[in-house]
Structure formats: structure tokens, C-alpha cells
Design a protein around this motif. Sequence first.
Motif, mmCIF file in Angstrom:
data_model
loop_
_atom_site.group_PDB
_atom_site.id
_atom_site.type_symbol
_atom_site.label_atom_id
_atom_site.label_comp_id
_atom_site.label_asym_id
_atom_site.label_seq_id
_atom_site.Cartn_x
_atom_site.Cartn_y
_atom_site.Cartn_z
ATOM 1 N N UNK A 1 -53.404 5.341 -26.447
ATOM 2 C CA UNK A 1 -52.810 4.137 -26.527
ATOM 3 C C UNK A 1 -53.095 3.158 -25.510
ATOM 4 N N UNK A 2 -53.049 3.562 -24.281
ATOM 5 C CA UNK A 2 -53.406 2.615 -23.111
ATOM 6 C C UNK A 2 -54.907 2.060 -23.529
ATOM 7 N N UNK A 3 -55.982 2.976 -23.765
ATOM 8 C CA UNK A 3 -57.147 2.461 -23.931
ATOM 9 C C UNK A 3 -57.416 1.575 -25.234
ATOM 10 N N UNK A 4 -56.685 1.946 -26.188
ATOM 11 C CA UNK A 4 -56.837 0.738 -27.278
ATOM 12 C C UNK A 4 -55.969 -0.494 -26.913
ATOM 13 N N UNK B 1 -56.074 -1.572 -23.950
ATOM 14 C CA UNK B 1 -56.891 -2.424 -23.006
ATOM 15 C C UNK B 1 -58.585 -2.868 -23.426
ATOM 16 N N UNK B 2 -58.793 -2.498 -24.669
ATOM 17 C CA UNK B 2 -59.734 -2.923 -25.294
ATOM 18 C C UNK B 2 -59.833 -4.622 -25.276
ATOM 19 N N UNK B 3 -60.979 -5.197 -24.915
ATOM 20 C CA UNK B 3 -61.143 -6.723 -25.174
ATOM 21 C C UNK B 3 -60.778 -7.221 -26.557
ATOM 22 N N UNK B 4 -60.056 -8.470 -26.313
ATOM 23 C CA UNK B 4 -59.982 -9.019 -27.797
ATOM 24 C C UNK B 4 -60.958 -9.970 -27.983
ATOM 25 N N UNK B 5 -61.572 -9.947 -29.320
ATOM 26 C CA UNK B 5 -62.846 -10.655 -29.652
ATOM 27 C C UNK B 5 -62.761 -12.249 -29.122
ATOM 28 N N UNK B 6 -61.504 -12.361 -29.278
ATOM 29 C CA UNK B 6 -61.207 -14.117 -29.161
ATOM 30 C C UNK B 6 -61.501 -14.378 -27.623
ATOM 31 N N UNK B 7 -61.691 -13.199 -26.775
ATOM 32 C CA UNK B 7 -62.184 -13.691 -25.118
ATOM 33 C C UNK B 7 -63.469 -14.104 -25.168
ATOM 34 N N UNK B 8 -64.131 -13.925 -26.131
ATOM 35 C CA UNK B 8 -65.684 -14.493 -25.879
ATOM 36 C C UNK B 8 -65.629 -15.808 -25.779
ATOM 37 N N UNK B 9 -64.564 -16.714 -26.317
ATOM 38 C CA UNK B 9 -64.395 -18.240 -26.226
ATOM 39 C C UNK B 9 -63.854 -18.710 -25.023
ATOM 40 N N UNK B 10 -63.283 -17.696 -24.067
ATOM 41 C CA UNK B 10 -62.755 -18.124 -22.961
ATOM 42 C C UNK B 10 -63.888 -18.431 -21.982
ATOM 43 N N UNK B 11 -63.522 -19.250 -20.927
ATOM 44 C CA UNK B 11 -64.411 -19.587 -19.649
ATOM 45 C C UNK B 11 -64.685 -18.319 -18.925
ATOM 46 N N UNK B 12 -65.848 -17.948 -18.492
ATOM 47 C CA UNK B 12 -66.146 -16.837 -17.872
ATOM 48 C C UNK B 12 -65.298 -16.421 -16.802
ATOM 49 N N UNK B 13 -64.815 -17.049 -15.782
ATOM 50 C CA UNK B 13 -64.089 -16.725 -14.749
ATOM 51 C C UNK B 13 -62.603 -16.059 -15.383
ATOM 52 N N UNK B 14 -62.282 -16.546 -16.516
ATOM 53 C CA UNK B 14 -61.261 -15.815 -17.078
ATOM 54 C C UNK B 14 -61.431 -14.564 -17.807
ATOM 55 N N UNK B 15 -62.454 -14.474 -18.402
ATOM 56 C CA UNK B 15 -63.223 -13.041 -18.726
ATOM 57 C C UNK B 15 -63.091 -11.946 -17.903
ATOM 58 N N UNK B 16 -63.705 -12.589 -16.550
ATOM 59 C CA UNK B 16 -63.811 -11.599 -15.428
ATOM 60 C C UNK B 16 -62.764 -11.364 -14.820
ATOM 61 N N UNK B 17 -61.471 -12.185 -14.862
ATOM 62 C CA UNK B 17 -60.359 -11.938 -14.531
ATOM 63 C C UNK B 17 -59.547 -11.018 -15.406
ATOM 64 N N UNK B 18 -59.932 -11.058 -16.689
ATOM 65 C CA UNK B 18 -59.177 -10.013 -17.506
ATOM 66 C C UNK B 18 -59.848 -8.543 -17.330
ATOM 67 N N UNK B 19 -61.144 -8.635 -17.122
ATOM 68 C CA UNK B 19 -61.460 -7.260 -17.018
ATOM 69 C C UNK B 19 -61.168 -6.834 -15.536
ATOM 70 N N UNK B 20 -61.015 -7.493 -14.608
ATOM 71 C CA UNK B 20 -60.474 -6.943 -13.226
ATOM 72 C C UNK B 20 -59.030 -6.374 -13.383
ATOM 73 N N UNK B 21 -58.220 -7.121 -14.355
ATOM 74 C CA UNK B 21 -57.010 -6.826 -14.589
ATOM 75 C C UNK B 21 -56.939 -5.229 -15.472
ATOM 76 N N UNK B 22 -57.847 -5.168 -16.444
ATOM 77 C CA UNK B 22 -57.939 -3.955 -17.197
ATOM 78 C C UNK B 22 -58.252 -2.802 -16.177
ATOM 79 N N UNK B 23 -59.288 -3.059 -15.338
ATOM 80 C CA UNK B 23 -59.759 -1.931 -14.486
ATOM 81 C C UNK B 23 -58.455 -1.568 -13.675
ATOM 82 N N UNK B 24 -57.544 -2.557 -13.111
ATOM 83 C CA UNK B 24 -56.633 -2.248 -12.203
ATOM 84 C C UNK B 24 -55.625 -1.409 -13.073
ATOM 85 N N UNK B 25 -55.481 -1.775 -14.212
ATOM 86 C CA UNK B 25 -54.401 -1.017 -15.294
ATOM 87 C C UNK B 25 -55.003 0.448 -15.386
#
Length: 123
Positions: free
Chosen positions: A3-6, A8-32
Motif C-alpha cells: 500500500x505504501x509503494x502504491x 508513493x508512485x509518482x502522479x502523472x500530473x507531476x510531469x507538468x510541475x517545475x523540475x525543482x518541485x519534482x525533485x523535492x517530491x522525489x526526495x520526500x518519497x525517498x524519505x518516506x
Amino acid sequence: MSQLDSALEPDPREAGLPRWVQNKLERLRDSARIAAREVEYADRRAEEARLATLPAESDAILTAASDEVPIGLGKEPRVKFRPNAPDGKYIEVWLEHDVVWVRGPWGLVIHPYSGNVAKLTSA
């Protein structure tokens, strides 16, 4: 997939976000993920500790005079009793090959009380 893995899967809408936001979200996923592994490890260690202290699984069982709940001390425990000695000395008791051993920093005197009870005092 857990359930956690699912979650933490990236949302397809994240592709339209600025790169720094995408990087921040990925770091948060790694921390989780790291936090989830640490919680899983802590749960596993807590279960091991619980099993080690079950009376049926222990070589020795501790019960306090005011408490009827036995606590196992695990395999091959050594119990240290600290009498009111200001120097921090203690008496150590352990079981080895069905023999109870007692060691203290001073001489010990055994006072037989009955056929199955004895009292130990310091010399």
C-alpha cells in the motif's frame, strides 16, 4: 506492491510541475521509504524482544513481589542485584547447566532456611 509503494508512485500530473518541485517530491518519497523501512525494522526488533521475554521461552522468569505478571529474561540471563551499597557493587546470579551460581564482591554466607530455601548474606 504494498500500500505504501502504491501511495508513493509518482502522479502523472507531476510531469507538468517545475523540475525543482519534482525533485523535492522525489526526495520526500525517498524519505518516506526510509522511514517505512525503519519502522518495519523497529517492529521486527520489538517482536524479537517480546518473544525473548516470554516466560515459556526463557531460562529465567522475573516476578516482582507486587506483580503477578512473569517476565522472561531470555536465554542464559545474568541478574544483578544492587543492595544499598554506595560503591555500586552488586551480586550476580545466573543459571548454568541446571546449577544456580551466585557471585558477589564480598564473601557470601549461606543460611539454610528449610529443605528448599536458603538465605544469602554478605560476610
